[in-house]
Design a protein around this motif. Structure first.
Motif, mmCIF file in Angstrom:
data_model
loop_
_atom_site.group_PDB
_atom_site.id
_atom_site.type_symbol
_atom_site.label_atom_id
_atom_site.label_comp_id
_atom_site.label_asym_id
_atom_site.label_seq_id
_atom_site.Cartn_x
_atom_site.Cartn_y
_atom_site.Cartn_z
ATOM 1 N N ARG A 14 5.178 -96.085 17.300
ATOM 2 C CA ARG A 14 5.028 -97.184 18.251
ATOM 3 C C ARG A 14 5.363 -96.678 19.641
ATOM 4 O O ARG A 14 6.033 -95.678 19.817
ATOM 5 C CB ARG A 14 5.921 -98.367 17.889
ATOM 6 N N SER A 15 4.903 -97.416 20.615
ATOM 7 C CA SER A 15 5.140 -97.025 21.991
ATOM 8 C C SER A 15 6.613 -97.142 22.338
ATOM 9 O O SER A 15 7.351 -97.920 21.744
ATOM 10 C CB SER A 15 4.325 -97.905 22.938
ATOM 11 N N LYS A 23 5.820 -107.537 26.000
ATOM 12 C CA LYS A 23 4.680 -107.737 25.107
ATOM 13 C C LYS A 23 5.045 -107.394 23.671
ATOM 14 O O LYS A 23 5.876 -106.536 23.422
ATOM 15 C CB LYS A 23 3.512 -106.846 25.543
ATOM 16 N N ASN A 24 4.391 -108.050 22.743
ATOM 17 C CA ASN A 24 4.553 -107.729 21.332
ATOM 18 C C ASN A 24 3.549 -106.658 20.948
ATOM 19 O O ASN A 24 2.462 -106.587 21.501
ATOM 20 C CB ASN A 24 4.315 -108.965 20.465
ATOM 21 N N SER A 25 3.916 -105.845 19.981
ATOM 22 C CA SER A 25 3.014 -104.827 19.447
ATOM 23 C C SER A 25 2.504 -105.282 18.086
ATOM 24 O O SER A 25 3.230 -105.936 17.337
ATOM 25 C CB SER A 25 3.732 -103.490 19.291
ATOM 26 N N PHE A 53 -6.516 -106.100 23.230
ATOM 27 C CA PHE A 53 -5.358 -105.215 23.158
ATOM 28 C C PHE A 53 -5.740 -103.789 23.544
ATOM 29 O O PHE A 53 -6.910 -103.430 23.558
ATOM 30 C CB PHE A 53 -4.781 -105.195 21.734
ATOM 31 N N SER A 54 -4.727 -102.990 23.807
ATOM 32 C CA SER A 54 -4.906 -101.563 24.103
ATOM 33 C C SER A 54 -4.069 -100.733 23.141
ATOM 34 O O SER A 54 -3.010 -101.169 22.676
ATOM 35 C CB SER A 54 -4.458 -101.250 25.531
ATOM 36 N N VAL A 101 -1.371 -98.868 16.762
ATOM 37 C CA VAL A 101 -0.428 -99.847 17.307
ATOM 38 C C VAL A 101 -1.000 -100.318 18.630
ATOM 39 O O VAL A 101 -1.349 -99.494 19.494
ATOM 40 C CB VAL A 101 0.983 -99.265 17.484
ATOM 41 N N CYS A 102 -1.124 -101.629 18.772
ATOM 42 C CA CYS A 102 -1.803 -102.232 19.927
ATOM 43 C C CYS A 102 -0.866 -103.182 20.655
ATOM 44 O O CYS A 102 -0.032 -103.841 20.044
ATOM 45 C CB CYS A 102 -3.034 -103.010 19.451
ATOM 46 N N GLN A 103 -1.080 -103.277 21.950
ATOM 47 C CA GLN A 103 -0.362 -104.265 22.765
ATOM 48 C C GLN A 103 -1.361 -104.983 23.629
ATOM 49 O O GLN A 103 -2.344 -104.426 24.061
ATOM 50 C CB GLN A 103 0.664 -103.602 23.688
#
Length: 103
Positions: A14-15, A23-25, A53-54, A101-103
């Motif tokens: 995860r980032s 922000k939530n992931s 999301f990115s 994993v996106c945010q």
């Protein structure tokens, strides 16, 4: 760049929290991909972020493996596709699922 940390007891990354504290992931898995007996073969699978999301990280889950083949040849972001890619490579019976994993 992509700065990621491993989530304990998993193969998911995860980032770093410094990227965004508000922000939530969310994580998404792609289809299973297995290696092949052909040396140097590319066996690719992608996990995509939804358009809103990115990609902020990624990794893979081991589905099955044989001795000596328990990691994909590559595991990396594909920014142009908003996805995470893994290459299962040339180990037959070594199977993986990409995780993004996106945010």
């Amino acid at each position: 760049g992509y700065f990621a940390t491993k989530i304990p007891n998993s193969n998911i990354y995860r980032s770093q929290d410094v990227i965004s504290l508000k922000k939530n992931s969310y994580s998404f898995e792609g289809p299973i991909v297995c290696g092949t007996t052909n040396a140097g073969a590319n066996r690719i699978s992608l996990a995509y972020c939804p358009s809103q999301f990115s990609v902020v990280g990624g990794g893979y889950r081991i589905v099955s493996y044989i001795s000596g083949g328990n990691a994909p040849d590559s595991s990396e972001p594909v920014p142009s596709l908003n996805a995470w890619s893994i290459n299962a490579g040339g180990f037959p019976n070594a199977c993986f699922k990409p995780v993004v994993v996106c945010q």
